[in-house]
Design a protein around this motif. Sequence first.
Motif, PDB file in Angstrom:
ATOM      1  N   ASN A  81      65.542  87.417 194.206  1.00 19.92           N
ATOM      2  CA  ASN A  81      65.601  85.925 194.772  1.00 19.92           C
ATOM      3  C   ASN A  81      64.703  85.450 193.688  1.00 19.92           C
ATOM      4  O   ASN A  81      65.456  84.467 193.525  1.00 19.92           O
ATOM      5  CB  ASN A  81      64.629  86.195 195.833  1.00 19.92           C
ATOM      6  N   GLY A  82      63.728  86.007 192.684  1.00 20.69           N
ATOM      7  CA  GLY A  82      63.519  85.140 191.673  1.00 20.69           C
ATOM      8  C   GLY A  82      64.777  85.731 190.259  1.00 20.69           C
ATOM      9  O   GLY A  82      65.151  84.306 189.872  1.00 20.69           O
ATOM     10  N   LEU A  83      65.564  85.965 190.438  1.00 20.87           N
ATOM     11  CA  LEU A  83      66.850  86.363 189.109  1.00 20.87           C
ATOM     12  C   LEU A  83      68.182  84.924 189.814  1.00 20.87           C
ATOM     13  O   LEU A  83      68.357  83.976 188.867  1.00 20.87           O
ATOM     14  CB  LEU A  83      68.272  87.834 189.793  1.00 20.87           C
ATOM     15  N   ARG A  84      67.918  84.634 190.667  1.00 27.70           N
ATOM     16  CA  ARG A  84      68.727  83.449 191.860  1.00 27.70           C
ATOM     17  C   ARG A  84      68.223  81.941 191.485  1.00 27.70           C
ATOM     18  O   ARG A  84      69.032  81.173 191.112  1.00 27.70           O
ATOM     19  CB  ARG A  84      68.927  83.341 193.950  1.00 27.70           C
ATOM     20  N   VAL A  85      67.166  82.194 191.472  1.00 25.37           N
ATOM     21  CA  VAL A  85      66.181  80.944 191.204  1.00 25.37           C
ATOM     22  C   VAL A  85      66.192  80.957 189.318  1.00 25.37           C
ATOM     23  O   VAL A  85      66.483  79.499 188.863  1.00 25.37           O
ATOM     24  CB  VAL A  85      64.442  81.206 191.132  1.00 25.37           C
ATOM     25  N   PHE A  86      65.935  81.640 188.843  1.00 25.43           N
ATOM     26  CA  PHE A  86      66.462  82.393 187.505  1.00 25.43           C
ATOM     27  C   PHE A  86      67.759  81.143 187.071  1.00 25.43           C
ATOM     28  O   PHE A  86      67.713  80.106 185.654  1.00 25.43           O
ATOM     29  CB  PHE A  86      66.105  83.153 186.222  1.00 25.43           C
ATOM     30  N   ALA A  87      68.391  81.513 187.807  1.00 24.25           N
ATOM     31  CA  ALA A  87      70.087  81.309 187.409  1.00 24.25           C
ATOM     32  C   ALA A  87      70.100  79.672 187.971  1.00 24.25           C
ATOM     33  O   ALA A  87      71.049  79.194 187.264  1.00 24.25           O
ATOM     34  CB  ALA A  87      70.646  81.895 188.164  1.00 24.25           C
ATOM     35  N   LYS A  88      69.815  79.554 188.628  1.00 20.01           N
ATOM     36  CA  LYS A  88      70.122  77.902 188.891  1.00 20.01           C
ATOM     37  C   LYS A  88      68.913  77.039 187.910  1.00 20.01           C
ATOM     38  O   LYS A  88      69.402  76.039 187.988  1.00 20.01           O
ATOM     39  CB  LYS A  88      69.537  77.621 190.852  1.00 20.01           C
ATOM     40  N   GLN A  95      74.625  82.827 183.062  1.00 19.09           N
ATOM     41  CA  GLN A  95      75.985  83.513 182.436  1.00 19.09           C
ATOM     42  C   GLN A  95      76.230  84.502 181.374  1.00 19.09           C
ATOM     43  O   GLN A  95      77.061  84.962 181.449  1.00 19.09           O
ATOM     44  CB  GLN A  95      77.260  82.020 183.055  1.00 19.09           C
ATOM     45  N   LEU A  96      75.610  83.970 180.446  1.00 28.49           N
ATOM     46  CA  LEU A  96      75.823  83.819 179.107  1.00 28.49           C
ATOM     47  C   LEU A  96      74.965  85.863 178.954  1.00 28.49           C
ATOM     48  O   LEU A  96      75.682  86.484 178.438  1.00 28.49           O
ATOM     49  CB  LEU A  96      74.557  83.427 178.005  1.00 28.49           C
ATOM     50  N   GLY A 145      77.725  88.754 191.640  1.00 31.63           N
ATOM     51  CA  GLY A 145      78.614  88.446 192.150  1.00 31.63           C
ATOM     52  C   GLY A 145      78.511  87.337 192.714  1.00 31.63           C
ATOM     53  O   GLY A 145      79.208  85.706 192.473  1.00 31.63           O
ATOM     54  N   PHE A 146      77.609  87.097 193.753  1.00 31.47           N
ATOM     55  CA  PHE A 146      76.620  86.133 194.832  1.00 31.47           C
ATOM     56  C   PHE A 146      76.727  84.418 193.945  1.00 31.47           C
ATOM     57  O   PHE A 146      77.277  83.865 194.275  1.00 31.47           O
ATOM     58  CB  PHE A 146      76.195  86.140 195.726  1.00 31.47           C
ATOM     59  N   ILE A 147      76.049  84.913 192.843  1.00 35.65           N
ATOM     60  CA  ILE A 147      74.917  83.603 192.131  1.00 35.65           C
ATOM     61  C   ILE A 147      76.563  82.701 191.386  1.00 35.65           C
ATOM     62  O   ILE A 147      76.416  81.604 191.649  1.00 35.65           O
ATOM     63  CB  ILE A 147      73.617  84.145 191.655  1.00 35.65           C
ATOM     64  N   SER A 148      76.972  83.833 190.786  1.00 31.83           N
ATOM     65  CA  SER A 148      78.149  83.175 189.966  1.00 31.83           C
ATOM     66  C   SER A 148      78.957  82.299 190.921  1.00 31.83           C
ATOM     67  O   SER A 148      79.840  81.243 190.261  1.00 31.83           O
ATOM     68  CB  SER A 148      78.690  84.081 189.103  1.00 31.83           C
ATOM     69  N   GLU A 150      77.824  81.009 193.514  1.00 29.35           N
ATOM     70  CA  GLU A 150      77.497  80.125 193.535  1.00 29.35           C
ATOM     71  C   GLU A 150      77.154  78.674 192.755  1.00 29.35           C
ATOM     72  O   GLU A 150      77.525  77.755 192.895  1.00 29.35           O
ATOM     73  CB  GLU A 150      76.122  80.107 194.275  1.00 29.35           C
ATOM     74  N   LEU A 151      76.801  79.596 191.438  1.00 31.45           N
ATOM     75  CA  LEU A 151      76.872  78.405 190.693  1.00 31.45           C
ATOM     76  C   LEU A 151      78.470  77.376 190.371  1.00 31.45           C
ATOM     77  O   LEU A 151      78.235  76.657 189.853  1.00 31.45           O
ATOM     78  CB  LEU A 151      76.581  78.758 188.907  1.00 31.45           C
ATOM     79  N   ASN A 152      79.587  77.937 190.327  1.00 33.87           N
ATOM     80  CA  ASN A 152      80.208  77.827 190.509  1.00 33.87           C
ATOM     81  C   ASN A 152      81.409  76.587 191.775  1.00 33.87           C
ATOM     82  O   ASN A 152      82.615  76.622 191.033  1.00 33.87           O
ATOM     83  CB  ASN A 152      81.799  79.156 190.202  1.00 33.87           C
ATOM     84  N   GLY A 153      80.627  76.304 192.437  1.00 35.40           N
ATOM     85  CA  GLY A 153      81.026  76.349 193.575  1.00 35.40           C
ATOM     86  C   GLY A 153      82.362  76.473 194.047  1.00 35.40           C
ATOM     87  O   GLY A 153      82.980  75.748 194.415  1.00 35.40           O
ATOM     88  N   ARG A 154      82.088  77.643 194.232  1.00 38.80           N
ATOM     89  CA  ARG A 154      83.033  78.579 194.960  1.00 38.80           C
ATOM     90  C   ARG A 154      82.934  78.851 196.252  1.00 38.80           C
ATOM     91  O   ARG A 154      84.212  79.506 196.916  1.00 38.80           O
ATOM     92  CB  ARG A 154      84.021  80.291 193.929  1.00 38.80           C
ATOM     93  N   PHE A 155      81.952  78.909 196.985  1.00 36.02           N
ATOM     94  CA  PHE A 155      81.861  78.908 198.952  1.00 36.02           C
ATOM     95  C   PHE A 155      82.033  77.400 199.186  1.00 36.02           C
ATOM     96  O   PHE A 155      81.842  76.779 198.678  1.00 36.02           O
ATOM     97  CB  PHE A 155      80.305  79.180 198.646  1.00 36.02           C
ATOM     98  N   ARG A 156      82.966  77.468 199.342  1.00 28.32           N
ATOM     99  CA  ARG A 156      83.814  75.936 200.083  1.00 28.32           C
ATOM    100  C   ARG A 156      84.499  76.074 201.086  1.00 28.32           C
ATOM    101  O   ARG A 156      85.435  75.814 201.925  1.00 28.32           O
ATOM    102  CB  ARG A 156      85.819  76.051 198.913  1.00 28.32           C
ATOM    103  N   LEU A 157      84.058  76.881 202.358  1.00 23.24           N
ATOM    104  CA  LEU A 157      84.768  76.563 203.541  1.00 23.24           C
ATOM    105  C   LEU A 157      83.656  76.206 204.518  1.00 23.24           C
ATOM    106  O   LEU A 157      83.444  76.531 205.719  1.00 23.24           O
ATOM    107  CB  LEU A 157      84.992  78.350 204.251  1.00 23.24           C
ATOM    108  N   GLY A 158      82.395  75.395 204.210  1.00 21.84           N
ATOM    109  CA  GLY A 158      81.480  74.954 204.705  1.00 21.84           C
ATOM    110  C   GLY A 158      80.328  76.160 204.291  1.00 21.84           C
ATOM    111  O   GLY A 158      80.101  76.605 204.152  1.00 21.84           O
TER     112      GLY A 158
END
Length: 182
Positions: A81-88, A95-96, A145-148, A150-158
């Motif tokens: 969860n901390g990794l995800r917060v950092f990524a956001k 990504q770097l 993978g999940f976070i990437s 999410e960051l790239n807007g790839r979850f498009r099915l609602g």
Amino acid sequence: MPAPDRTSLDAIVLAARKILETDGLTCVTMQAVAARVGVRAPSLYKRVRNRDELIRLVAEATLRDLTGRLHSTSNAQDLLNGLRVFAKESPAAFQLVMTPDPGAPVASSDVNIASSAGILRVASDLAGEASALEAARTLTAWATGFISMELNGRFRLGGDVDRAWEFGLTRIIRAVGMPSPS
């Protein structure tokens, strides 16, 4: 123009990190960083050899920051969860360091190893010392993978992405913590 004290290596790396987040990796140039710290580009070369070294220093500073944030986490859920917060908060920096483009400068091996201590500790607690590396890689790969995506807007099915994160997080932690089949 001589390099004034305000152009310390820390100030240069901080300026590059800010440019990375606001404008992207391609805009992290010696000229842009020099302008940000208030000197001419040649002055930077007294502290940083070239752009590749600058990007490597940014990656290392990012990993140190992330490691510091996650240092006190005691379980896989809090760590991921901390990794995800950092990524956001710092998507370009995330990504770097987690999914660098081919040929992009990366953090030194020493910094990478030091930054892995937290996930290895948590993974060892979860899966046992003998399986810690494999468990750490599995957790990191799933979360990255999940976070990437999410960051790239790839979850498009609602649907609710936070709910999907919790679903996957719970299950990957459970799976990694299960005894290996003999």
